[in-house]
Design a protein around this motif. Sequence first.
Motif, PDB file in Angstrom:
ATOM      1  N   VAL A  40       0.849  -1.196   0.000  1.00 12.26           N
ATOM      2  CA  VAL A  40       0.000   0.000   0.000  1.00 12.26           C
ATOM      3  C   VAL A  40       0.884   1.245   0.000  1.00 12.26           C
ATOM      4  N   PRO A  41       0.634   2.206  -0.900  1.00 12.60           N
ATOM      5  CA  PRO A  41       1.435   3.437  -0.904  1.00 12.60           C
ATOM      6  C   PRO A  41       1.255   4.221   0.397  1.00 12.60           C
ATOM      7  N   VAL A  42       2.335   4.858   0.842  1.00 10.72           N
ATOM      8  CA  VAL A  42       2.335   5.636   2.085  1.00 10.72           C
ATOM      9  C   VAL A  42       2.515   7.118   1.751  1.00 10.72           C
ATOM     10  N   ARG A  43       1.659   7.949   2.284  1.00  6.15           N
ATOM     11  CA  ARG A  43       1.804   9.395   2.131  1.00  6.15           C
ATOM     12  C   ARG A  43       2.969   9.900   2.981  1.00  6.15           C
ATOM     13  N   ASP A  44       3.617  10.950   2.500  1.00  6.71           N
ATOM     14  CA  ASP A  44       4.627  11.601   3.339  1.00  6.71           C
ATOM     15  C   ASP A  44       3.951  12.395   4.449  1.00  6.71           C
ATOM     16  N   VAL A  45       2.927  13.174   4.072  1.00  2.28           N
ATOM     17  CA  VAL A  45       2.197  13.990   5.047  1.00  2.28           C
ATOM     18  C   VAL A  45       0.723  14.014   4.671  1.00  2.28           C
ATOM     19  N   VAL A  46      -0.129  13.894   5.679  1.00  4.65           N
ATOM     20  CA  VAL A  46      -1.552  14.169   5.525  1.00  4.65           C
ATOM     21  C   VAL A  46      -1.884  15.372   6.395  1.00  4.65           C
ATOM     22  N   VAL A  47      -2.591  16.322   5.816  1.00  2.25           N
ATOM     23  CA  VAL A  47      -3.033  17.512   6.545  1.00  2.25           C
ATOM     24  C   VAL A  47      -4.538  17.396   6.751  1.00  2.25           C
ATOM     25  N   ILE A  48      -4.972  17.525   7.982  1.00  7.05           N
ATOM     26  CA  ILE A  48      -6.407  17.516   8.284  1.00  7.05           C
ATOM     27  C   ILE A  48      -6.863  18.956   8.449  1.00  7.05           C
ATOM     28  N   GLY A  49      -7.686  19.408   7.512  1.00  7.84           N
ATOM     29  CA  GLY A  49      -8.164  20.786   7.503  1.00  7.84           C
ATOM     30  C   GLY A  49      -7.590  21.540   6.320  1.00  7.84           C
ATOM     31  N   ALA A  50      -8.466  22.186   5.549  1.00  2.00           N
ATOM     32  CA  ALA A  50      -8.025  22.966   4.395  1.00  2.00           C
ATOM     33  C   ALA A  50      -8.528  24.393   4.486  1.00  2.00           C
ATOM     34  N   GLY A  51      -8.635  24.882   5.724  1.00  2.00           N
ATOM     35  CA  GLY A  51      -8.861  26.303   5.908  1.00  2.00           C
ATOM     36  C   GLY A  51      -7.550  27.051   5.676  1.00  2.00           C
ATOM     37  N   MET A  52      -7.466  28.262   6.165  1.00  2.00           N
ATOM     38  CA  MET A  52      -6.277  29.087   5.909  1.00  2.00           C
ATOM     39  C   MET A  52      -4.990  28.411   6.368  1.00  2.00           C
ATOM     40  N   CYS A  53      -4.967  27.883   7.593  1.00  2.00           N
ATOM     41  CA  CYS A  53      -3.745  27.251   8.110  1.00  2.00           C
ATOM     42  C   CYS A  53      -3.422  25.969   7.356  1.00  2.00           C
ATOM     43  N   GLY A  54      -4.447  25.180   7.044  1.00  2.00           N
ATOM     44  CA  GLY A  54      -4.218  23.956   6.301  1.00  2.00           C
ATOM     45  C   GLY A  54      -3.683  24.222   4.905  1.00  2.00           C
ATOM     46  N   LEU A  55      -4.209  25.255   4.246  1.00  2.00           N
ATOM     47  CA  LEU A  55      -3.713  25.615   2.917  1.00  2.00           C
ATOM     48  C   LEU A  55      -2.275  26.103   2.982  1.00  2.00           C
ATOM     49  N   THR A 174     -13.331   7.044   1.314  1.00  2.00           N
ATOM     50  CA  THR A 174     -13.554   6.201   2.483  1.00  2.00           C
ATOM     51  C   THR A 174     -12.495   5.110   2.546  1.00  2.00           C
ATOM     52  N   GLY A 175     -12.001   4.870   3.746  1.00  2.00           N
ATOM     53  CA  GLY A 175     -11.017   3.808   3.915  1.00  2.00           C
ATOM     54  C   GLY A 175      -9.930   4.211   4.880  1.00  2.00           C
ATOM     55  N   ARG A 176      -8.776   3.586   4.741  1.00  2.00           N
ATOM     56  CA  ARG A 176      -7.643   3.834   5.635  1.00  2.00           C
ATOM     57  C   ARG A 176      -6.472   4.368   4.806  1.00  2.00           C
ATOM     58  N   VAL A 177      -5.873   5.445   5.296  1.00  2.00           N
ATOM     59  CA  VAL A 177      -4.744   6.083   4.630  1.00  2.00           C
ATOM     60  C   VAL A 177      -3.534   5.982   5.552  1.00  2.00           C
ATOM     61  N   LEU A 178      -2.400   5.564   5.006  1.00  2.00           N
ATOM     62  CA  LEU A 178      -1.169   5.487   5.774  1.00  2.00           C
ATOM     63  C   LEU A 178      -0.302   6.709   5.475  1.00  2.00           C
ATOM     64  N   THR A 179       0.286   7.259   6.505  1.00  2.00           N
ATOM     65  CA  THR A 179       1.128   8.437   6.328  1.00  2.00           C
ATOM     66  C   THR A 179       2.274   8.419   7.327  1.00  2.00           C
ATOM     67  N   ARG A 180       3.335   9.130   6.971  1.00  2.00           N
ATOM     68  CA  ARG A 180       4.483   9.230   7.869  1.00  2.00           C
ATOM     69  C   ARG A 180       4.318  10.382   8.861  1.00  2.00           C
ATOM     70  N   ARG A 181       3.662  11.435   8.425  1.00  2.00           N
ATOM     71  CA  ARG A 181       3.433  12.590   9.293  1.00  2.00           C
ATOM     72  C   ARG A 181       1.980  13.028   9.150  1.00  2.00           C
ATOM     73  N   LEU A 182       1.434  13.543  10.247  1.00  2.00           N
ATOM     74  CA  LEU A 182       0.052  14.026  10.269  1.00  2.00           C
ATOM     75  C   LEU A 182       0.038  15.434  10.832  1.00  2.00           C
ATOM     76  N   VAL A 183      -0.590  16.355  10.106  1.00  2.00           N
ATOM     77  CA  VAL A 183      -0.727  17.741  10.556  1.00  2.00           C
ATOM     78  C   VAL A 183      -2.198  18.009  10.843  1.00  2.00           C
ATOM     79  N   LEU A 184      -2.486  18.449  12.059  1.00  2.00           N
ATOM     80  CA  LEU A 184      -3.854  18.770  12.457  1.00  2.00           C
ATOM     81  C   LEU A 184      -4.059  20.275  12.349  1.00  2.00           C
ATOM     82  N   ALA A 185      -4.553  20.709  11.197  1.00  2.00           N
ATOM     83  CA  ALA A 185      -4.836  22.127  10.964  1.00  2.00           C
ATOM     84  C   ALA A 185      -6.326  22.353  11.173  1.00  2.00           C
ATOM     85  N   THR A 186      -6.745  22.174  12.408  1.00  2.00           N
ATOM     86  CA  THR A 186      -8.174  22.094  12.731  1.00  2.00           C
ATOM     87  C   THR A 186      -8.741  23.388  13.310  1.00  2.00           C
ATOM     88  N   GLY A 187      -8.033  24.494  13.112  1.00  2.00           N
ATOM     89  CA  GLY A 187      -8.606  25.801  13.387  1.00  2.00           C
ATOM     90  C   GLY A 187      -8.863  26.121  14.837  1.00  2.00           C
TER      91      GLY A 187
END
Length: 486
Positions: A40-55, A174-187
């Motif tokens: 399964v491919p692994v993301r380098d980073v997943v960002v949660i939130g695409a508001g100003m900080c997430g963008l 829908t499903g499960r995503v694997l990542t090395r880093r997770l950024v919580l840009a949740t405002g």
Amino acid sequence: MKHTPTPAGLAALEAQLAQDLEFLELPAKPWVPKRMHDGVPVRDVVVIGAGMCGLAATAKLVLTGITNVVAYDAAPAGFEGPWVTFARMQTLRSPKTLNGPSLGLPQLTFRAWFTAQWGIEAWRSLDKIPRGQWMDYLVWYRKVLALPVRNSVCMTGVAPVDDLIAIDVEGAETGRVLTRRLVLATGRSGLGGFAVPDFLKGIDRAHWAHSADDIDFDALKGKRVAVIGAGASSMDNAATALEAGAGSVDMLIRRKEMPRINKLTGIGSQGVVHGIYHLPDAWKWKFFDYTAATQTPPPRSSTLRVSRHPNARFFLDCGIVAVKEDAGGLLVETTQGPMRYDFMIAATGFSNDFSDRPEFAALAPHIRTWSDGRYTPDMGPPRTGMLEAPDLGPAFEFRERVPGSCPMLAHIHCFNDAAMLTHGKVSGDIPAVSAGADRLVRGIAASLFAEDVETHFANLIAYDTPELLGDEWVDSTPLLHKEAAL
């Protein structure tokens, strides 16, 4: 806006931005080795939130050459963040000239976007930025940078998988995503949820709402409404209720006097932006304890927007003791006596209580907060909201309450309002979001490089493209030996 927008001007701006990026060799070439896990491919980073900080975070990652990235937002496209949802001010309070999420690129600023379409004279006549127009700018920002954002996707859980982070998502994906880093840009909501006063717990939600709820203001026409608080959101919600035809709106304000001075604005500087994180803990606490005590006043325009209505009243030194439901609606016991209302709006902010968010259930018990030894009584009064703040590392990464209990926390970054006590106001407000994104991504880039150091060293050894072909010079050593023999 009286001026007619000029599409050609925006096209010219986008062309100039593209040229600037080319001159700066941005985005940088991808450099992070690809990872797979059980096929399964692994993301380098997943960002949660695409508001100003997430963008801003996503853009900085991509420009830095960390391109195997995706940002998820639960909202439909164009509705990310508060700007056209629960934000109810008419304009932003921030000065129109601030750089915002432009990441040091002049053509990416709001000012460049605005003047390209409406011109210099329109810019000069603009007082504050209408909040809907700020959202339009962020939509353009995402589009012009071609950021990898996926909308209508909600994160429902986080779990460790070996040295990776597994994220469960549902919605448009829908499903499960694997990542090395997770950024919580949740405002503003950070890692918790609404801060709800005890006196409202157990009260039927038909009779009250939090200021960040989706409120049906038309249903308040002719009603008696109370709004708790004296901040910007309380004024904005009160004004919106009055403009929708509320019969009356009372501002119930616990303080004896309205706050009048925005203290942090008075010392705003690059020193504050870059220096807060490096201060000793006692000084950090001192700064934010003082600003919490003095409070931030609502904007003058927001306050006048309420007070111009004859059916608006301000009750200062009016604390709420209890709230009860009865046949007449809500009976509110206050320090100034009993009052009756049909509906109440609680502009009481947000909490860092991680247990309020089921998607963080695997993390919450392990997150180290300021109450876990970083705060000491000699710093000042033990404010609950500050004690609950996460104790973060230099790249906004979480720390474990018990070392070794949850190693994945070191790879999860708290790039939202909850980071303020540790990092200052660089991950929630417009003025310093670019500096915050730079700090975040520098840390992520350094940690990814260190984690892959063996691969990078192997690539160093394997690299064999010559710059010299061997025909650029003649070896004179044999001649020197011949001359020496003579």
